[in-house]
Design a protein around this motif. Structure first.
Motif, mmCIF file in Angstrom:
data_model
loop_
_atom_site.group_PDB
_atom_site.id
_atom_site.type_symbol
_atom_site.label_atom_id
_atom_site.label_comp_id
_atom_site.label_asym_id
_atom_site.label_seq_id
_atom_site.Cartn_x
_atom_site.Cartn_y
_atom_site.Cartn_z
ATOM 1 N N SER A 1 37.512 36.782 23.478
ATOM 2 C CA SER A 1 36.829 35.833 23.787
ATOM 3 C C SER A 1 38.131 34.242 23.894
ATOM 4 O O SER A 1 38.905 33.850 22.885
ATOM 5 N N ASP B 1 34.025 25.517 27.144
ATOM 6 C CA ASP B 1 34.060 26.760 28.621
ATOM 7 C C ASP B 1 34.598 27.693 27.441
ATOM 8 O O ASP B 1 35.451 27.479 26.308
ATOM 9 N N PRO C 1 36.402 31.552 38.553
ATOM 10 C CA PRO C 1 36.688 30.359 38.142
ATOM 11 C C PRO C 1 35.629 29.792 38.987
ATOM 12 O O PRO C 1 36.007 29.988 40.544
ATOM 13 N N VAL D 1 36.490 40.476 33.778
ATOM 14 C CA VAL D 1 35.996 39.274 33.388
ATOM 15 C C VAL D 1 35.588 38.347 33.651
ATOM 16 O O VAL D 1 35.037 38.692 35.198
ATOM 17 N N VAL E 1 36.187 32.205 27.948
ATOM 18 C CA VAL E 1 36.552 32.886 29.169
ATOM 19 C C VAL E 1 36.178 34.057 28.521
ATOM 20 O O VAL E 1 36.962 34.218 27.544
ATOM 21 N N ALA F 1 44.439 31.524 28.013
ATOM 22 C CA ALA F 1 44.141 32.180 29.297
ATOM 23 C C ALA F 1 44.524 33.405 30.011
ATOM 24 O O ALA F 1 44.385 33.770 30.854
ATOM 25 N N LEU G 1 41.512 28.295 24.902
ATOM 26 C CA LEU G 1 41.071 28.800 26.263
ATOM 27 C C LEU G 1 42.059 28.338 26.890
ATOM 28 O O LEU G 1 43.071 29.112 28.049
#
Length: 185
Positions: free
Chosen positions: A84, A57, A36, A184, A59, A172, A169
């Motif tokens: 994702s 965003d 991050p 990741v 991830v 996550a 998100l």
């Protein structure tokens, strides 16, 4: 003749990729980091973008999804998935097409704040599951809420090592999701 054919193919491929780049990236720019971004890095990125830029965003990680033992599947099965975690507004470019158990169209807003997941049909088949069933990723159970029919973007890679799975998100950070052994980006 072989050189001309290869050259023509490469030129055609280059042109096609140029035309489809926005859709493949799901935007104009994709920033990939192995960890991050800190506050200073976030500010630096924001300062580089033109005014009015939209940011979404995501991830992405390779991880294992496992069926939760049930009557029709006595032993839990597992499968490598391309997971994702996506935020509101995903995708910026292209179309995400997801249907729920009754054929209703679903968007990423249905994932926010919920332990729900959208998956490709292959995962349902491989784990002997159906929409509405639970699946475990890390230490968290997600309810299979939608079937991904179409998802734009291949991100940084053209191939995935397993079926795609989308979660919100905000999910996550679930325990075990991004722990030891997860890849990741």
């Amino acid at each position: 003749a072989a050189r001309v054919s290869v050259g023509s193919f490469l030129a055609s491929l280059d042109q096609s990729l140029g035309q489809e780049a926005r859709s493949l990236l799901t935007g104009d720019l994709e920033l990939i980091s192995g960890k991050p971004l800190n506050v200073e890095q976030e500010a630096s990125v924001a300062a580089q973008l033109p005014g009015g830029s939209q940011r979404v965003d995501r991830v992405s990680l390779l991880t294992m999804a496992a069926s939760v033992p049930q009557a029709r599947a006595k032993a839990g099965r597992s499968r490598l998935v391309q997971l994702s975690a996506v935020g509101p507004g995903y995708p910026v470019v292209g179309k995400l097409s997801v249907v729920g158990p009754h054929g209703q169209s679903l968007g990423v807003e249905h994932l926010k704040g919920q332990a729900r997941a959208y998956v490709q049909r292959d995962l349902l088949t491989q784990l002997n599951l159906k929409l509405g069933d639970p699946v475990r990723v890390g230490e968290k159970r997600f309810i299979l809420a939608g079937l991904i029919l179409e998802e734009p973007g291949l991100g940084a890679g053209a191939f995935t090592l397993g079926p795609r799975m989308l979660i919100g998100l905000d999910q996550a950070g679930a325990p075990g999701l991004m722990g030891f052994g997860s890849k990741v980006s």
